[in-house]
Design an enzyme around this catalytic site. Structure first.
Site, PDB file in Angstrom:
ATOM      1  N   ASP A 166       8.586   1.219  -7.192  1.00  0.00           N
ATOM      2  CA  ASP A 166       7.448   1.475  -7.186  1.00  0.00           C
ATOM      3  C   ASP A 166       6.736   1.112  -8.611  1.00  0.00           C
ATOM      4  OD1 ASP A 166       7.829   3.025  -5.159  1.00  0.00           O
ATOM      5  OD2 ASP A 166       8.439   4.780  -6.076  1.00  0.00           O
ATOM      6  N   SER A 191      13.430   3.186  -3.949  1.00  0.00           N
ATOM      7  CA  SER A 191      12.055   2.720  -3.788  1.00  0.00           C
ATOM      8  C   SER A 191      11.717   2.129  -5.042  1.00  0.00           C
ATOM      9  CB  SER A 191      11.229   3.837  -3.237  1.00  0.00           C
ATOM     10  OG  SER A 191       9.821   3.347  -2.869  1.00  0.00           O
ATOM     11  N   SER A 241       9.743   0.394  -1.218  1.00  0.00           N
ATOM     12  CA  SER A 241       9.026   0.054  -2.464  1.00  0.00           C
ATOM     13  C   SER A 241       7.378  -0.151  -1.902  1.00  0.00           C
ATOM     14  CB  SER A 241       9.284  -1.263  -2.824  1.00  0.00           C
ATOM     15  OG  SER A 241      10.714  -1.453  -3.389  1.00  0.00           O
TER      16      SER A 241
END
Length: 346
Positions: free
Chosen positions: A270, A268, A230
């Protein structure tokens, strides 16, 4: 300070950097950290205060972009719906979001006796990344006192690297953390600032790109890892933008991620949040019609470009300022400067 002027990795910048080259070059914005770095515990809290006043009563206009939603942040749904932020923004580790949110709620209740009594409740914004590769995340070591210290430590000058929420973060195979940068643009004869702050914890080893040059960070790892972890990207400006335009600015953060080697992997989270200190919304108003300014869309590219530059440098700055760390289970991640010295990739 972003990347120092004498840094060999100093990125090309079309737009001038701010005086500090930090998000706090935007007038009124302050940042504070509280860091726990002992034994197997490598974590902390970072607080961003959009202005020094009462944020609940004097909200800042904001936009949110969830680029990849593998995340556990709080407060984004209401910010997306109403286009405002009414509390400081906290950055911490994934399993400490609940504690941080409760601590921030108590902080806001102390400042506003009307919350939950004569008016609605408060929308606390807490963001996170998983620092479990270096930190004893299961220990849930963040307490209310750490949040309070981060808030009280907020100032115009602050450290980057393995500090605050970024203490235990890993990015692109190297030690990640907190990074910041800023750009200035001239609009209608007046100078404005766009600042960025990131908590970097994304990317696969071997994918790092700086200024168009590829760096094979797999050299310093025993095994390769997927793109997971992240990144939180916060953008601040004193340019008058409306919530739609701020969302567009936030969405452009993905370009900076791509420039540094991310493809926004499946695991991830984001997330980008952009706010302006120029357009504020009062919680109470005698007027039903409020005056707001916005940017002329046909010329907004200069804002987009400066924002992308600021986020890109913030990511590289988070690596540059982070030192090599050995954490829980003996996991070791090398700082960018040590990597460059050892492998001669400078």
């Amino acid at each position: 300070m972003g990347l120092p002027k004498n840094c060999s990795l100093n990125l090309y910048s079309k737009w001038p950097r701010g005086e500090r080259n930090l998000i706090t070059d935007v007038p009124g914005v302050t940042v504070g950290h509280d860091t726990i770095d002992e034994g197997d515990i490598h974590t902390g809290v970072t607080a961003i205060l959009p202005h020094p006043g009462n944020l609940f009563r004097d909200k800042v206009m904001a936009g949110v972009s969830v680029i990849n939603g593998f995340g556990k942040s709080t407060g984004l749904v209401q910010a997306e719906e109403l286009g405002t932020i009414e509390t400081p923004i906290l950055l911490t580790n994934t399993l400490s979001v609940g504690t941080a949110s409760e601590a921030l709620t108590r902080y806001m209740l102390e400042q506003n006796e009307d919350i939950g009594v004569t008016t609605g409740t408060v929308n606390c914004v807490v963001t996170e990344c998983n620092d479990g590769r270096l930190n004893d995340i299961r220990g849930m070591h963040i307490k209310e006192e750490h949040v309070r210290r981060a808030l009280s430590n907020a100032a115009a000058d602050f450290d980057e690297g393995a500090v605050g929420g970024g203490t235990g973060m890993v990015c692109l195979g190297l030690k990640g953390g907190i990074g910041s940068s800023s750009r200035t643009v001239k609009v209608d004869g007046k100078d404005y600032t766009i600042g960025a702050l990131v908590m970097s914890n994304f990317g696969a080893a071997g994918n790092l790109v700086i200024g168009g040059k590829h760096y094979d960070t797999r050299k310093c790892m025993e095994e390769c890892q997927k793109d997971k972890g992240s990144i939180i990207m916060i953008l601040a400006t004193d340019i008058p933008l409306n919530e739609r335009q701020l969302k567009r600015v936030a969405r452009r953060s993905m370009i900076a991620l791509a420039r540094t080697g991310s493809y926004s992997g499946n695991g991830s989270g984001d997330i980008a949040i952009a706010f302006t200190t120029a357009n504020r919304l009062p919680h109470y108003s005698d007027c039903l019609i409020l005056d707001m300014k916005m940017f002329y869309d046909e010329e907004i590219d200069i804002v987009f470009e400066a924002a992308v530059e600021a986020v890109e440098e913030s990511i590289i700055s988070s690596l540059y300022h982070a030192k090599t760390m050995t954490g829980i289970r003996g996991n070791k991640y090398m700082g960018l400067r040590e990597f460059l010295e050892k492998y001669g990739e400078n």
